[in-house]
Design an enzyme around this catalytic site. Structure first.
Site, PDB file in Angstrom:
ATOM      1  N   ASN A 159       0.961  -1.248  -0.100  1.00 54.80           N
ATOM      2  CA  ASN A 159      -0.249  -0.230   0.078  1.00 54.80           C
ATOM      3  C   ASN A 159       0.616   1.529   0.133  1.00 54.80           C
ATOM      4  O   ASN A 159       0.490   1.839   0.764  1.00 54.80           O
ATOM      5  CB  ASN A 159      -1.025  -0.028   0.969  1.00 54.80           C
ATOM      6  CG  ASN A 159      -0.671  -0.138   2.605  1.00 54.80           C
ATOM      7  OD1 ASN A 159       1.082   0.122   2.508  1.00 54.80           O
ATOM      8  ND2 ASN A 159      -0.594   0.146   3.402  1.00 54.80           N
ATOM      9  N   GLU A 200       1.320   4.438   7.461  1.00 47.57           N
ATOM     10  CA  GLU A 200       0.793   4.343   6.635  1.00 47.57           C
ATOM     11  C   GLU A 200      -0.324   4.627   5.785  1.00 47.57           C
ATOM     12  O   GLU A 200      -0.279   6.146   6.136  1.00 47.57           O
ATOM     13  CB  GLU A 200      -0.409   3.418   7.007  1.00 47.57           C
ATOM     14  CG  GLU A 200      -0.218   2.263   8.270  1.00 47.57           C
ATOM     15  CD  GLU A 200       0.432   0.740   7.432  1.00 47.57           C
ATOM     16  OE1 GLU A 200      -0.019   0.919   6.846  1.00 47.57           O
ATOM     17  OE2 GLU A 200       0.740   0.161   8.422  1.00 47.57           O
TER      18      GLU A 200
END
Ligand code: F6R
Length: 243
Positions: A136, A143
């Site tokens: 990702n 993140e």
């Protein structure tokens, strides 16, 4: 960002090991930024080999790792401290006190983050930072959506990261929910950055990274703000990039 493509994982590992060893030969007091995960394992094997076969010494080298799970102490088999000890530190002549990893069981996680950022500033700047990349686009445990000005901080791990890391734990329930990670701004303090990406699972991430669309929803893309980044990939990871 410079991009270098090799045939396979083995060649990527050898190439990055050569760059790390060249850095140490230039300055035996170098500060290395290190990552855990599957990607750098081949690199660490080469570095271990370099001590016996090529006379490389880590006696004066300092290392600063990117991240650590919150809740896993030094002795936990899946802590990143244990990972580094087993896969590298115990097999080279580095001084344990010169290896820095966030404390996974601090009294106060917030204070540990401040302390660790200070380590990066006091021991660093990091001469050469090794990064893996998440599918990702995460770097460290930053993140998607992480502020590009972030320093060391506590993160809640997203489901996909916990699922991907569950392979190292008896069950997904035992994968920690939080971690301490150096921030994107902390990573950008490094003088030189090498991003390693290997295998077809990383092909989509490499394609997105090389689209040069700088966006906090794909944290690795912020590396385009740094003037000394090299992406070193194998053919599998590069397969979706149109040449
Ligand atoms: C590890 C880390 C992570 C990994 C990334 C890729 O310290 O910070 O960002 O680099 O999750 O992991 P692997 O190499 O297992 O695919």
């Amino acid at each position: 960002m410079k991009v270098v493509v090799f045939d396979n994982y083995e060649e990527v590992s050898v190439q990055v090991a050569q760059l790390v060893e060249a850095q140490i030969l230039r300055n035996d007091r170098s500060v290395l930024g290190l990552a855990t995960g599957s990607t750098p394992l081949g690199l660490y094997e080469r570095l271990i080999e370099g001590v016996t076969s090529r006379g490389i010494s880590y006696q004066n080298v300092r290392t600063i790792n990117l991240d650590e799970y919150l809740g896993l102490g030094e002795g936990h088999p899946e802590s990143y401290r244990t990972f580094m000890t087993d896969n590298l530190f115990n097999k080279i002549d580095i001084v344990t006190e010169n290896t820095y990893i966030p404390d996974g069981t601090p009294d106060s996680a917030e204070e540990e983050c401040l302390r660790y950022e200070q380590v990066i500033d006091d021991v660093g700047p990091i001469d050469l930072q090794i990064l893996g990349i998440g599918t990702n686009g995460h770097i460290g445990f930053n993140e998607p959506g992480t502020d590009s000005n972030s320093l060391t901080h506590v993160v809640e791990l997203v489901a996909s990261t916990r699922e991907s890391n569950a392979r190292f734990f008896p069950s997904i329930n035992e994968v920690p929910t939080h971690a301490i990670t150096t921030g994107i701004k902390s990573i950008l303090k490094s003088k030189q950055i090498i991003v390693m990406a290997t295998g077809k699972d990383k092909a989509e991430a490499v394609k997105t990274l090389l689209s040069k669309d700088m966006n906090e929803s794909f944290p690795a893309s912020i590396l385009w703000n740094h003037d000394n980044v090299t992406l070193i990939v194998d053919r599998d990871a590069y397969q979706l990039v149109k040449s």
